[in-house]
Design a protein around this motif. Structure first.
Motif, PDB file in Angstrom:
ATOM      1  N   VAL A  81     105.207 -17.163  -1.473  1.00 26.43           N
ATOM      2  CA  VAL A  81     104.652 -16.773  -0.178  1.00 26.43           C
ATOM      3  C   VAL A  81     104.051 -18.018   0.451  1.00 26.43           C
ATOM      4  N   ASP A  82     104.500 -18.335   1.636  1.00 24.27           N
ATOM      5  CA  ASP A  82     103.962 -19.494   2.345  1.00 24.27           C
ATOM      6  C   ASP A  82     103.982 -19.162   3.832  1.00 24.27           C
ATOM      7  N   LEU A  83     102.936 -18.503   4.255  1.00 29.33           N
ATOM      8  CA  LEU A  83     102.907 -17.952   5.614  1.00 29.33           C
ATOM      9  C   LEU A  83     101.857 -18.637   6.474  1.00 29.33           C
ATOM     10  N   GLN A  84     102.219 -18.834   7.709  1.00 28.74           N
ATOM     11  CA  GLN A  84     101.245 -19.316   8.691  1.00 28.74           C
ATOM     12  C   GLN A  84     101.507 -18.539   9.959  1.00 28.74           C
ATOM     13  N   THR A  85     100.498 -17.884  10.454  1.00 30.09           N
ATOM     14  CA  THR A  85     100.727 -17.082  11.647  1.00 30.09           C
ATOM     15  C   THR A  85      99.494 -17.066  12.532  1.00 30.09           C
ATOM     16  N   PHE A  86      99.740 -16.886  13.806  1.00 27.54           N
ATOM     17  CA  PHE A  86      98.641 -16.750  14.757  1.00 27.54           C
ATOM     18  C   PHE A  86      98.743 -15.371  15.396  1.00 27.54           C
ATOM     19  N   LEU A  87      97.709 -14.600  15.245  1.00 29.29           N
ATOM     20  CA  LEU A  87      97.698 -13.233  15.773  1.00 29.29           C
ATOM     21  C   LEU A  87      96.723 -13.159  16.946  1.00 29.29           C
ATOM     22  N   VAL A  88      97.285 -12.851  18.107  1.00 25.78           N
ATOM     23  CA  VAL A  88      96.443 -12.701  19.290  1.00 25.78           C
ATOM     24  C   VAL A  88      95.678 -11.383  19.176  1.00 25.78           C
ATOM     25  N   LEU A  89      94.409 -11.424  19.526  1.00 26.98           N
ATOM     26  CA  LEU A  89      93.590 -10.210  19.448  1.00 26.98           C
ATOM     27  C   LEU A  89      93.611  -9.469  20.784  1.00 26.98           C
ATOM     28  N   ALA A  90      94.202  -8.301  20.771  1.00 31.25           N
ATOM     29  CA  ALA A  90      94.197  -7.473  21.966  1.00 31.25           C
ATOM     30  C   ALA A  90      92.948  -6.601  21.940  1.00 31.25           C
ATOM     31  N   LYS A  91      92.267  -6.512  23.093  1.00 28.10           N
ATOM     32  CA  LYS A  91      91.006  -5.750  23.095  1.00 28.10           C
ATOM     33  C   LYS A  91      91.233  -4.270  23.351  1.00 28.10           C
ATOM     34  N   THR A  92      92.354  -3.958  24.007  1.00 24.07           N
ATOM     35  CA  THR A  92      92.666  -2.548  24.306  1.00 24.07           C
ATOM     36  C   THR A  92      94.130  -2.281  23.955  1.00 24.07           C
ATOM     37  N   GLU A  93      94.486  -1.007  23.876  1.00 23.13           N
ATOM     38  CA  GLU A  93      95.883  -0.612  23.618  1.00 23.13           C
ATOM     39  C   GLU A  93      96.798  -1.179  24.712  1.00 23.13           C
ATOM     40  N   ALA A  94      96.311  -1.141  25.964  1.00 25.59           N
ATOM     41  CA  ALA A  94      97.110  -1.644  27.089  1.00 25.59           C
ATOM     42  C   ALA A  94      97.397  -3.134  26.912  1.00 25.59           C
ATOM     43  N   GLU A  95      96.388  -3.845  26.490  1.00 25.52           N
ATOM     44  CA  GLU A  95      96.549  -5.286  26.252  1.00 25.52           C
ATOM     45  C   GLU A  95      97.533  -5.538  25.119  1.00 25.52           C
ATOM     46  N   LEU A  96      97.492  -4.661  24.134  1.00 26.23           N
ATOM     47  CA  LEU A  96      98.395  -4.782  22.986  1.00 26.23           C
ATOM     48  C   LEU A  96      99.848  -4.566  23.432  1.00 26.23           C
ATOM     49  N   ASP A  97     100.073  -3.541  24.268  1.00 23.10           N
ATOM     50  CA  ASP A  97     101.418  -3.267  24.798  1.00 23.10           C
ATOM     51  C   ASP A  97     101.942  -4.467  25.569  1.00 23.10           C
ATOM     52  N   GLN A  98     101.064  -5.031  26.373  1.00 21.67           N
ATOM     53  CA  GLN A  98     101.423  -6.182  27.190  1.00 21.67           C
ATOM     54  C   GLN A  98     101.794  -7.364  26.288  1.00 21.67           C
ATOM     55  N   ALA A  99     101.000  -7.578  25.263  1.00 21.07           N
ATOM     56  CA  ALA A  99     101.230  -8.701  24.352  1.00 21.07           C
ATOM     57  C   ALA A  99     102.518  -8.508  23.560  1.00 21.07           C
ATOM     58  N   ASP A 100     102.832  -7.245  23.249  1.00 18.45           N
ATOM     59  CA  ASP A 100     104.050  -6.958  22.487  1.00 18.45           C
ATOM     60  C   ASP A 100     105.317  -7.309  23.262  1.00 18.45           C
ATOM     61  N   GLU A 101     105.199  -7.271  24.611  1.00 23.06           N
ATOM     62  CA  GLU A 101     106.357  -7.620  25.432  1.00 23.06           C
ATOM     63  C   GLU A 101     106.630  -9.119  25.396  1.00 23.06           C
TER      64      GLU A 101
END
Ligand code: ZN
Length: 171
Positions: A81-101
């Motif tokens: 396992v050798d993972l590096q990732t950056f996860l954006v923090l969405a504050k709301t579900e709407a923001e999460l949907d937007q980020a998923d696009e």
């Protein structure tokens, strides 16, 4: 055995938090279904950062070895396992949907108490190969095949006159 490390992710980013630690594979219960055994441990580092668009996110690094099951021989398959990732923090579900696009970044919904160990477990499960097999030559299913092959090729190459010929040469 369970371990957890809970943060408020937005606070963590505000304080440019950084944390590292070790997790025994044994503690990652949801991962166990994929494993040959529960040996080993993973080391991780998590840090709170803002990305280039000033969005808060978590940078995660996970390293270690786990033992998967070879789909061909059902034996132990060491997986790095050798993972590096950056996860954006969405504050709301709407923001999460937007980020998923936006395919360029992965996003997660920020909750006031987020278990980092559970997050790490998710990331590892997502990263696993769909079908895992030993490489050729390492697989014991393959080994059986090659033993059979070498047996047949030996009988074929043992030409009755070969020994005679060798005898003649030494004289
Ligand atoms: Zn195998």
């Amino acid at each position: 055995m369970s371990v957890s490390f809970v943060i408020d992710p937005l606070d963590f980013v505000q304080n440019t938090g950084i944390h590292h630690g070790k997790i025994p594979v044994d503690a990652l219960v949801r991962l166990h279904d994929f494993l040959f055994d529960k040996e080993g441990e993973l080391i991780y580092q998590i840090s709170g950062q803002f990305d280039k668009h000033e969005k808060p996110g978590l940078h995660l690094e996970i390293k270690g070895k786990i033992h998967l099951i070879c789909q061909r021989c059902l034996g132990k398959l060491v997986h790095t396992v050798d993972l590096q990732t950056f996860l954006v923090l969405a504050k709301t579900e709407a923001e999460l949907d937007q980020a998923d696009e936006d395919d360029s970044a992965d996003a997660i919904l920020s909750t006031p108490s987020m278990d980092v160990v559970s997050l790490i477990e998710d990331e590892i499960i997502l990263s696993l190969p769909i079908s895992s097999c030993h490489t050729e030559g390492e697989c014991s299913a393959q080994e059986l095949e090659s033993i059979k092959d070498s047996l047949t090729s030996k009988t074929q190459s043992a030409h009755p006159f070969a020994a005679l010929l060798a005898l003649k040469k030494t004289n």
